[in-house]
Design an enzyme around this catalytic site. Structure first.
Site, PDB file in Angstrom:
ATOM      1  N   GLY A  56       0.849  -1.185   0.000  1.00  0.00           N
ATOM      2  CA  GLY A  56       0.000   0.000   0.000  1.00  0.00           C
ATOM      3  C   GLY A  56       0.881   1.230   0.000  1.00  0.00           C
ATOM      4  O   GLY A  56       2.011   1.190   0.510  1.00  0.00           O
ATOM      5  N   GLN A  61       3.194  10.013   0.823  1.00  0.00           N
ATOM      6  CA  GLN A  61       4.459   9.280   0.937  1.00  0.00           C
ATOM      7  C   GLN A  61       5.381   9.515  -0.258  1.00  0.00           C
ATOM      8  O   GLN A  61       6.565   9.185  -0.184  1.00  0.00           O
ATOM      9  CB  GLN A  61       4.200   7.774   1.102  1.00  0.00           C
ATOM     10  CG  GLN A  61       3.532   7.428   2.429  1.00  0.00           C
ATOM     11  CD  GLN A  61       3.309   5.941   2.552  1.00  0.00           C
ATOM     12  OE1 GLN A  61       2.300   5.429   2.084  1.00  0.00           O
ATOM     13  NE2 GLN A  61       4.253   5.242   3.164  1.00  0.00           N
ATOM     14  N   CYS A 104       5.703   0.078   7.477  1.00  0.00           N
ATOM     15  CA  CYS A 104       5.366   1.270   6.700  1.00  0.00           C
ATOM     16  C   CYS A 104       6.578   1.620   5.845  1.00  0.00           C
ATOM     17  O   CYS A 104       7.696   1.698   6.364  1.00  0.00           O
ATOM     18  CB  CYS A 104       5.015   2.428   7.634  1.00  0.00           C
ATOM     19  SG  CYS A 104       4.607   3.951   6.745  1.00  0.00           S
ATOM     20  N   LEU A 105       6.361   1.821   4.542  1.00  0.00           N
ATOM     21  CA  LEU A 105       7.483   2.125   3.646  1.00  0.00           C
ATOM     22  C   LEU A 105       8.170   3.429   4.021  1.00  0.00           C
ATOM     23  O   LEU A 105       9.328   3.638   3.662  1.00  0.00           O
ATOM     24  CB  LEU A 105       6.996   2.188   2.192  1.00  0.00           C
ATOM     25  CG  LEU A 105       6.552   0.856   1.572  1.00  0.00           C
ATOM     26  CD1 LEU A 105       5.978   1.087   0.184  1.00  0.00           C
ATOM     27  CD2 LEU A 105       7.708  -0.138   1.519  1.00  0.00           C
ATOM     28  N   HIS A 146      -4.601   1.787   7.285  1.00  0.00           N
ATOM     29  CA  HIS A 146      -3.229   2.306   7.377  1.00  0.00           C
ATOM     30  C   HIS A 146      -3.026   3.442   6.363  1.00  0.00           C
ATOM     31  O   HIS A 146      -2.514   4.519   6.710  1.00  0.00           O
ATOM     32  CB  HIS A 146      -2.243   1.161   7.124  1.00  0.00           C
ATOM     33  CG  HIS A 146      -0.801   1.551   7.146  1.00  0.00           C
ATOM     34  ND1 HIS A 146       0.086   1.060   8.073  1.00  0.00           N
ATOM     35  CD2 HIS A 146      -0.078   2.385   6.336  1.00  0.00           C
ATOM     36  CE1 HIS A 146       1.287   1.594   7.847  1.00  0.00           C
ATOM     37  NE2 HIS A 146       1.220   2.382   6.799  1.00  0.00           N
ATOM     38  N   GLU A 147      -3.448   3.208   5.112  1.00  0.00           N
ATOM     39  CA  GLU A 147      -3.243   4.232   4.077  1.00  0.00           C
ATOM     40  C   GLU A 147      -4.133   5.445   4.325  1.00  0.00           C
ATOM     41  O   GLU A 147      -3.724   6.583   4.088  1.00  0.00           O
ATOM     42  CB  GLU A 147      -3.503   3.638   2.684  1.00  0.00           C
ATOM     43  CG  GLU A 147      -2.632   2.438   2.330  1.00  0.00           C
ATOM     44  CD  GLU A 147      -1.153   2.642   2.603  1.00  0.00           C
ATOM     45  OE1 GLU A 147      -0.671   3.788   2.485  1.00  0.00           O
ATOM     46  OE2 GLU A 147      -0.480   1.656   2.962  1.00  0.00           O
ATOM     47  N   HIS A 150      -2.569   7.830   6.577  1.00  0.00           N
ATOM     48  CA  HIS A 150      -1.555   8.684   5.938  1.00  0.00           C
ATOM     49  C   HIS A 150      -2.182   9.965   5.384  1.00  0.00           C
ATOM     50  O   HIS A 150      -1.541  11.020   5.378  1.00  0.00           O
ATOM     51  CB  HIS A 150      -0.872   7.941   4.790  1.00  0.00           C
ATOM     52  CG  HIS A 150       0.283   7.081   5.210  1.00  0.00           C
ATOM     53  ND1 HIS A 150       1.392   7.584   5.840  1.00  0.00           N
ATOM     54  CD2 HIS A 150       0.499   5.749   5.077  1.00  0.00           C
ATOM     55  CE1 HIS A 150       2.246   6.597   6.074  1.00  0.00           C
ATOM     56  NE2 HIS A 150       1.732   5.467   5.635  1.00  0.00           N
TER      57      HIS A 150
HETATM   58 ZN    ZN Z   1       2.589   3.614   5.828  1.00  0.00          ZN
END
Ligand code: ZN
Length: 170
Positions: A56, A61, A104-105, A146-147, A150
């Protein structure tokens, strides 16, 4: 990286890492952008997500504070199924919750145990501008929450379950 024709216009973008301030912004609506801009952001997100081997990725991000995210829950083991949600709103969540360790990236190497509802309903727009609704459970529900966080400047660091290590093994 999966071969998905609509991704042809996408390019890999640099992923912003915490504590980059863009990750703390309240993202602006995406619907006020033109369709080509939305499609380009979505394609960049998907290409970047697959390149980073994530499941995701949200526009903040890659440094774009707009309310768009992409996900693909099962592409590592199954056929790719890229999803794009534009201006999503979570309109319902279950009372039932569970605690799962999330990565998380934007926070590499720091997985966090997070408590979340196990099922949600999300209303969003797809890339053609059509209003859609999805009832999600399991990993899809978790990724979308989660997304969605963000888009509101919220990170797993804010959600760390303090007692997770003290939970009984069941
Ligand atoms: Zn994340």
């Amino acid at each position: 990286m999966p071969e998905i024709p609509p991704l042809g216009i996408g390019r890999v973008r640099a992923i912003r890492n915490w504590p980059d301030p863009v990750l703390r912004e309240m993202a602006e609506p995406a619907g006020e952008l033109d369709g080509d801009s939305i499609a380009r952001i979505a394609a960049d997100l998907l290409v970047t997500m697959y390149d980073a081997e994530g499941r995701g990725l949200a526009a903040p991000q890659i440094g774009i504070p707009r309310r768009i995210f992409v996900y693909d829950a099962h592409w590592k083991t199954d056929a790719p199924h890229p999803m794009v949600m534009v201006d999503p709103v979570i309109t319902w969540h279950s009372a039932a919750t569970d605690i799962v360790e999330e990565g998380c990236l934007s926070i590499p190497g720091h997985p966090v145990a997070v408590l979340r509802p196990t099922a949600i309903t999300v209303e969003y727009f797809d890339l053609s501008g059509s209003a859609r609704r999805a009832d999600l459970t399991g990993i899809e529900a978790r990724i979308v929450q989660h997304e969605y966080d963000h888009l509101n400047g919220r990170l797993i660091l804010d959600l760390e379950e303090p007692d997770a290590s003290a939970l009984p093994d069941v």
